[in-house]
Design a protein around this motif. Structure first.
Motif, short mmCIF file in Angstrom:
data_model
loop_
_atom_site.label_atom_id
_atom_site.label_comp_id
_atom_site.label_asym_id
_atom_site.label_seq_id
_atom_site.Cartn_x
_atom_site.Cartn_y
_atom_site.Cartn_z
N ASP A 161 31.82 39.57 43.96
CA ASP A 161 32.86 39.75 44.79
C ASP A 161 33.92 38.55 44.79
OD1 ASP A 161 32.14 42.31 45.44
OD2 ASP A 161 30.92 41.70 47.07
N HIS A 162 33.15 37.35 45.14
CA HIS A 162 33.76 36.20 44.94
C HIS A 162 33.25 35.23 43.85
CE1 HIS A 162 35.13 37.30 49.05
NE2 HIS A 162 33.93 37.93 49.12
N ARG A 219 41.65 42.53 48.64
CA ARG A 219 40.92 41.67 49.89
C ARG A 219 40.22 40.55 49.80
NH1 ARG A 219 39.53 47.12 53.48
NH2 ARG A 219 41.74 47.86 54.08
N GLN A 220 39.49 40.78 48.79
CA GLN A 220 38.55 39.57 48.52
C GLN A 220 39.20 38.32 47.79
OE1 GLN A 220 35.69 41.87 46.20
NE2 GLN A 220 34.83 42.88 48.36
N ARG A 221 39.75 38.78 46.53
CA ARG A 221 40.28 37.80 45.76
C ARG A 221 42.07 37.62 45.58
NH1 ARG A 221 39.80 34.42 43.31
NH2 ARG A 221 39.39 34.94 41.10
#
Length: 307
Positions: free
Chosen positions: A28-29, A268-270
């Motif tokens: 995710d990150h 939203r995450q990156r």
């Protein structure tokens, strides 16, 4: 045969690029870096490779090679064969056949049927999507073998596990793959034919060109350069869909079950850069695989038809 040979060669040589790309795209990150993940000198690429080599040895970079061969060898063979046949079919249509025949002085480094740009776009897109859909179970298995989120003991175990999950799992990521493959193949074939024709015409314009047969090495160089350039352009244009496909195929969370929800989660995450994770690796692989694959394919075709 020529398509299978080119697929085998490019897969064996370039498997580490695919493995590293999947590992970078799956979380995710990303770890906070001072370098952009788009940079070829990004520490993330080298750190990921180092960690894999440290844990599994250098050969760990070739994890999933067998799964990749099961996907790529028949995939490349079916794609090249289907592309050739479909282009031959479209060449019989007045809508897609070129209006002007090549001049007598023009060199040809290819035995493939000649089409208009629209014909090349249609042929590449339709053939690539059809082959990708048929082989999606193997694409899914390949992605999961390369991911660190799955630990399969054997290929039969992985394949049977996917098949038992039902159609929704077997064709997971197929839409994202189609959205990636259709424009990629269309853009690639259009630019490949244009660049190849331009370079061939430049060769034919050289002094004494009409009296000297085109050397095999020149033909291979023209095909490789055209394929590498076209591969780079098509890869960059379709990278976001490759990230979507990988996320959908290796992540099991609900937010990664659908195309739109996956896109929202990545954003939203990156943010926008998240859609280009692994772009350097994918572009590097596509440049080399395109150069190797098309040079081998067209070279073998020329050799077979001259015997």
């Amino acid at each position: 045969m020529s398509g299978a040979l080119s697929g085998f060669a490019s897969t064996i040589i370039l498997q580490p690029f695919d493995l590293l790309k999947t590992r970078i795209q799956q979380p995710d990150h990303l770890n906070k870096l001072k370098h952009s993940p788009l940079s070829p000198t990004s520490t993330l690429i080298f750190r990921t490779a180092r960690d894999i080599a440290h844990s599994n040895g250098v050969l760990g970079l070739w994890r999933g090679t067998t799964a990749s061969l099961l996907r790529n060898v028949p995939g490349v063979a079916l794609y090249f064969t289907g592309l050739n046949q479909f282009r031959a079919f479209l060449a019989t249509s007045v809508y897609f056949a070129p209006l002007r025949a090549p001049s007598a002085r023009s060199y040809s480094t290819s035995t493939l049927p000649k089409l208009t740009p629209q014909g090349n776009l249609l042929a590449g897109a339709v053939t690539r999507v059809a082959v990708g859909f048929v082989l999606n179970p193997f694409t899914l298995m390949k992605a999961r073998y390369e991911s660190s989120y799955y630990s399969y003991n054997s290929l039969p175990q992985a394949f049977m596990g996917i098949m038992r999950s039902g159609p929704s799992e077997i064709f997971r990521g197929a839409i994202a793959s189609s959205l990636r493959d259709a424009p990629y193949a269309g853009i690639f074939v259009v630019f490949y034919e244009y660049i190849k024709t331009t370079m061939s015409n430049a060769v034919s314009a050289a002094p004494n060109a009409a009296s000297i047969p085109i050397p095999v090495s020149t033909s291979a160089a023209v095909n490789s350069a055209a394929a590498a350039t076209a591969g780079a352009l098509a890869t960059l244009a379709t990278q976001p869909f490759d990230v979507l496909k990988t996320k959908m195929q290796v992540r099991s969370e609900t937010k990664y079950r659908g195309l739109l929800s996956t896109a929202v989660a990545i954003f939203r995450q990156r943010g926008v850069p998240g859609f280009f994770d692994g772009a350097t690796l994918r572009m590097s692989r596509k440049i080399f695989s395109s150069a190797i694959g098309w040079a081998v394919y067209e070279g073998v075709l020329v050799a077979m038809r001259s015997t």
